[in-house]
Write an enzyme that holds these catalytic residues in place. Structure first.
Site, PDB file in Angstrom:
ATOM      1  N   ASP A 139     -51.157 144.031 -56.633  1.00  0.00           N
ATOM      2  CA  ASP A 139     -49.969 144.467 -55.632  1.00  0.00           C
ATOM      3  C   ASP A 139     -50.591 145.077 -54.394  1.00  0.00           C
ATOM      4  O   ASP A 139     -50.746 146.187 -54.473  1.00  0.00           O
ATOM      5  CB  ASP A 139     -48.902 145.009 -56.290  1.00  0.00           C
ATOM      6  CG  ASP A 139     -47.619 145.107 -55.212  1.00  0.00           C
ATOM      7  OD1 ASP A 139     -47.857 145.010 -54.120  1.00  0.00           O
ATOM      8  OD2 ASP A 139     -46.392 144.810 -55.766  1.00  0.00           O
ATOM      9  N   SER A 152     -54.563 136.664 -47.631  1.00  0.00           N
ATOM     10  CA  SER A 152     -53.757 135.576 -47.194  1.00  0.00           C
ATOM     11  C   SER A 152     -52.251 135.932 -47.714  1.00  0.00           C
ATOM     12  O   SER A 152     -51.752 135.104 -48.717  1.00  0.00           O
ATOM     13  CB  SER A 152     -54.185 134.138 -47.729  1.00  0.00           C
ATOM     14  OG  SER A 152     -53.019 133.319 -47.279  1.00  0.00           O
ATOM     15  N   LEU A 153     -51.783 137.101 -47.273  1.00  0.00           N
ATOM     16  CA  LEU A 153     -50.525 137.695 -47.756  1.00  0.00           C
ATOM     17  C   LEU A 153     -49.704 138.413 -46.716  1.00  0.00           C
ATOM     18  O   LEU A 153     -50.268 138.957 -46.029  1.00  0.00           O
ATOM     19  CB  LEU A 153     -50.975 138.481 -48.874  1.00  0.00           C
ATOM     20  CG  LEU A 153     -51.563 139.884 -49.035  1.00  0.00           C
ATOM     21  CD1 LEU A 153     -50.766 141.079 -48.894  1.00  0.00           C
ATOM     22  CD2 LEU A 153     -52.467 140.018 -50.344  1.00  0.00           C
ATOM     23  N   LEU A 171     -54.651 136.059 -42.124  1.00  0.00           N
ATOM     24  CA  LEU A 171     -53.839 135.210 -41.282  1.00  0.00           C
ATOM     25  C   LEU A 171     -52.932 135.862 -40.755  1.00  0.00           C
ATOM     26  O   LEU A 171     -52.257 136.515 -41.013  1.00  0.00           O
ATOM     27  CB  LEU A 171     -53.201 134.385 -42.731  1.00  0.00           C
ATOM     28  CG  LEU A 171     -53.608 133.141 -42.950  1.00  0.00           C
ATOM     29  CD1 LEU A 171     -54.110 132.008 -41.980  1.00  0.00           C
ATOM     30  CD2 LEU A 171     -55.135 133.439 -43.621  1.00  0.00           C
ATOM     31  N   TYR A 228     -50.124 135.514 -37.049  1.00  0.00           N
ATOM     32  CA  TYR A 228     -49.205 134.537 -36.623  1.00  0.00           C
ATOM     33  C   TYR A 228     -48.669 135.051 -35.128  1.00  0.00           C
ATOM     34  O   TYR A 228     -48.710 136.345 -34.579  1.00  0.00           O
ATOM     35  CB  TYR A 228     -47.749 134.455 -37.059  1.00  0.00           C
ATOM     36  CG  TYR A 228     -46.734 133.632 -36.653  1.00  0.00           C
ATOM     37  CD1 TYR A 228     -47.115 132.290 -36.270  1.00  0.00           C
ATOM     38  CD2 TYR A 228     -45.274 133.745 -36.520  1.00  0.00           C
ATOM     39  CE1 TYR A 228     -46.199 131.477 -35.972  1.00  0.00           C
ATOM     40  CE2 TYR A 228     -44.573 133.060 -35.815  1.00  0.00           C
ATOM     41  CZ  TYR A 228     -44.832 131.844 -35.597  1.00  0.00           C
ATOM     42  OH  TYR A 228     -44.035 130.889 -35.096  1.00  0.00           O
ATOM     43  N   TYR A 278     -38.416 136.186 -36.111  1.00  0.00           N
ATOM     44  CA  TYR A 278     -39.618 136.535 -37.057  1.00  0.00           C
ATOM     45  C   TYR A 278     -39.445 138.154 -37.109  1.00  0.00           C
ATOM     46  O   TYR A 278     -40.118 138.807 -36.329  1.00  0.00           O
ATOM     47  CB  TYR A 278     -40.875 136.043 -36.610  1.00  0.00           C
ATOM     48  CG  TYR A 278     -41.792 136.269 -37.284  1.00  0.00           C
ATOM     49  CD1 TYR A 278     -42.145 135.316 -38.238  1.00  0.00           C
ATOM     50  CD2 TYR A 278     -42.938 137.201 -36.996  1.00  0.00           C
ATOM     51  CE1 TYR A 278     -43.495 135.479 -39.274  1.00  0.00           C
ATOM     52  CE2 TYR A 278     -44.063 137.534 -37.991  1.00  0.00           C
ATOM     53  CZ  TYR A 278     -44.187 136.698 -39.068  1.00  0.00           C
ATOM     54  OH  TYR A 278     -45.385 136.826 -39.645  1.00  0.00           O
ATOM     55  N   LEU A 330     -46.347 126.413 -41.094  1.00  0.00           N
ATOM     56  CA  LEU A 330     -46.532 125.784 -42.450  1.00  0.00           C
ATOM     57  C   LEU A 330     -45.376 125.931 -43.367  1.00  0.00           C
ATOM     58  O   LEU A 330     -45.017 127.033 -43.561  1.00  0.00           O
ATOM     59  CB  LEU A 330     -47.954 125.956 -42.949  1.00  0.00           C
ATOM     60  CG  LEU A 330     -48.196 125.344 -44.296  1.00  0.00           C
ATOM     61  CD1 LEU A 330     -48.595 124.192 -44.086  1.00  0.00           C
ATOM     62  CD2 LEU A 330     -49.054 126.258 -45.316  1.00  0.00           C
TER      63      LEU A 330
HETATM   64  P1  NAD Z   1     -47.475 131.952 -49.355  1.00  0.00           P
HETATM   65  O1  NAD Z   1     -46.261 131.998 -49.682  1.00  0.00           O
HETATM   66  O2  NAD Z   1     -48.389 131.058 -49.975  1.00  0.00           O
HETATM   67  O3  NAD Z   1     -48.482 133.425 -49.310  1.00  0.00           O
HETATM   68  C1  NAD Z   1     -47.999 134.529 -49.106  1.00  0.00           C
HETATM   69  C2  NAD Z   1     -48.508 135.322 -50.459  1.00  0.00           C
HETATM   70  O4  NAD Z   1     -48.285 136.793 -50.467  1.00  0.00           O
HETATM   71  C3  NAD Z   1     -47.784 134.732 -51.649  1.00  0.00           C
HETATM   72  O5  NAD Z   1     -48.687 134.313 -52.687  1.00  0.00           O
HETATM   73  C4  NAD Z   1     -47.039 136.336 -52.227  1.00  0.00           C
HETATM   74  O6  NAD Z   1     -47.082 136.112 -53.443  1.00  0.00           O
HETATM   75  C5  NAD Z   1     -48.121 137.210 -51.635  1.00  0.00           C
HETATM   76  N1  NAD Z   1     -47.583 138.675 -51.524  1.00  0.00           N
HETATM   77  C6  NAD Z   1     -46.470 138.993 -51.190  1.00  0.00           C
HETATM   78  N2  NAD Z   1     -46.648 140.321 -51.211  1.00  0.00           N
HETATM   79  C7  NAD Z   1     -47.710 140.693 -51.918  1.00  0.00           C
HETATM   80  C8  NAD Z   1     -48.228 142.117 -52.286  1.00  0.00           C
HETATM   81  N3  NAD Z   1     -47.445 142.962 -52.266  1.00  0.00           N
HETATM   82  N4  NAD Z   1     -49.258 141.882 -52.917  1.00  0.00           N
HETATM   83  C9  NAD Z   1     -50.084 140.685 -53.368  1.00  0.00           C
HETATM   84  N5  NAD Z   1     -49.566 139.676 -52.932  1.00  0.00           N
HETATM   85  C10 NAD Z   1     -48.356 139.620 -51.940  1.00  0.00           C
HETATM   86  O7  NAD Z   1     -47.243 131.808 -47.885  1.00  0.00           O
HETATM   87  P2  NAD Z   1     -48.173 131.396 -46.439  1.00  0.00           P
HETATM   88  O8  NAD Z   1     -47.374 131.117 -45.340  1.00  0.00           O
HETATM   89  O9  NAD Z   1     -49.406 130.706 -46.752  1.00  0.00           O
HETATM   90  O10 NAD Z   1     -48.782 133.116 -46.023  1.00  0.00           O
HETATM   91  C11 NAD Z   1     -50.162 133.350 -46.197  1.00  0.00           C
HETATM   92  C12 NAD Z   1     -50.554 134.163 -44.760  1.00  0.00           C
HETATM   93  O11 NAD Z   1     -50.363 133.168 -43.747  1.00  0.00           O
HETATM   94  C13 NAD Z   1     -49.413 135.379 -44.558  1.00  0.00           C
HETATM   95  O12 NAD Z   1     -50.285 136.580 -43.962  1.00  0.00           O
HETATM   96  C14 NAD Z   1     -48.552 134.736 -43.403  1.00  0.00           C
HETATM   97  O13 NAD Z   1     -48.008 135.690 -42.695  1.00  0.00           O
HETATM   98  C15 NAD Z   1     -49.390 133.729 -42.761  1.00  0.00           C
HETATM   99  N6  NAD Z   1     -48.937 132.823 -41.794  1.00  0.00           N
HETATM  100  C16 NAD Z   1     -48.120 131.935 -42.198  1.00  0.00           C
HETATM  101  C17 NAD Z   1     -47.705 131.019 -41.469  1.00  0.00           C
HETATM  102  C18 NAD Z   1     -46.459 130.114 -41.696  1.00  0.00           C
HETATM  103  O14 NAD Z   1     -45.958 129.228 -41.117  1.00  0.00           O
HETATM  104  N7  NAD Z   1     -46.447 129.777 -43.176  1.00  0.00           N
HETATM  105  C19 NAD Z   1     -48.032 130.978 -39.992  1.00  0.00           C
HETATM  106  C20 NAD Z   1     -49.064 131.998 -39.720  1.00  0.00           C
HETATM  107  C21 NAD Z   1     -49.429 132.871 -40.363  1.00  0.00           C
END
Ligand code: NAD
Length: 286
Positions: free
Chosen positions: A73, A120-121, A170, A172, A182, A220
């Protein structure tokens, strides 16, 4: 080849973390995961039951394997930071040592030095609220889980990383220009993450010889993105307006991340790399 990567933020096969893990495995790296505690049980069960087997196939015919999956976490740094209600929560009670410092310690004990750190979280409990309506608590929670978490990961994994190693996170575009919807302070958290990428590139570059970069990804349909509520609109907008009118895949971002943490990028640090079909260059929708 032969490198070890710790990827924080994989809990299914739909998001960027999974695709980055896969791209790194394709390049021969060993993949160690940190998975959010509330999502860990179902992730491990799905993995074991073969639910991700189609997505696990690598181009050489082998399967993507995870050397180990640690509970994590990223909102907590040390055991004493964990509030009582979380510590005694049913889902957390079975997962010992999920704070960032404990996780880093365990990874170092089990694997020695790692070469690649992936963040990536993100989490913003009030992401569906406008910034103007966001509470202090929600804002700080978004920053804590989505921006400070990277500082803390680097702080604790840095001493256990190889000289010349690399990190990637990652971000945005909502950090730079207004993306209505957002909310919850997530745009602020991403702005912090991008600014911190520069400062940490300087500090971790000098202290550990590490590189620090971030990828500004296009939309995505991940689990996290679906929670925001308008991901389909964002994808349609991108397809309609970006220089490259195709849908972004998680693999596109996985490949860019694999490049950024590879020796091909050995002089690149402190940057935001746009992997968004070019949407960020547009000033006017067509
Ligand atoms: P995702 O749901 O696959 O990944 C997010 C992950 O964060 C999840 O596995 C979740 O369990 C984890 N998480 C949340 N709180 C947490 C915590 N306190 N400790 C540990 N893990 C935690 O979704 P995603 O879209 O692939 O996100 C990955 C990254 O990409 C993020 O930083 C997101 O902001 C970024 N991002 C996403 C997009 C999009 O459109 N999906 C666009 C730009 C950037």
């Amino acid at each position: 080849t032969g490198k070890k990567a710790f990827v924080a933020g994989v809990a299914d096969d739909q998001g960027f973390g999974w695709a980055i893990s896969k791209a790194l495995a394709e390049a021969g790296a060993e993949i160690i995961l940190g998975t959010w505690v509330p999502a860990l049980g179902i992730f491990e069960k799905s993995l074991k039951m073969g639910k991700f087997d189609d997505s696990r196939k690598l181009s050489n015919g082998q399967m993507l394997e995870f050397a180990k999956v640690y509970p994590l976490d990223a909102a907590f740094d040390k055991p004493e930071d964990v509030p009582e209600d979380i510590a005694t929560n049913k889902r957390y009670a079975g997962a010992a040592g999920f704070t960032i410092s404990e996780c880093a310690e365990k990874v170092a004990n089990d694997f020695g030095k790692i070469d690649i750190l992936v963040h990536s979280l993100a989490n913003g409990p009030e992401v569906t609220k406008n910034l103007l309506e966001t509470s202090r608590r929600g804002y700080l929670a978004a920053s804590s889980a989505s921006a400070y978490s990277f500082i803390s990961l680097l702080q604790h994994f840095g001493p256990h990383m190889t000289q010349g190693g690399a990190t990637v996170s990652l971000t945005y575009f909502a950090s730079e220009k207004v993306i209505p919807g957002y909310g919850g302070g997530m745009s602020s958290a991403k702005a912090a993450l991008e600014s911190d990428t520069q400062v940490l590139a300087w500090e971790a570059g000098r202290k550990y010889g590490l590189r620090v970069n971030t990828i500004s990804a296009g939309p995505l349909r991940s689990r996290a993105a679906k929670a925001i509520g308008f991901i389909d609109d964002m994808i349609n907008y991108s397809t309609a307006n970006a220089p490259l009118p195709k849908e972004l895949t998680a693999e596109d971002v996985g490949n860019a991340a694999a490049f950024l943490v590879s020796p091909l990028a050995s002089s690149i640090t402190g940057t935001v790399l746009y992997v968004d079909n070019g949407l960020h260059v547009m000033g006017l929708a067509v």
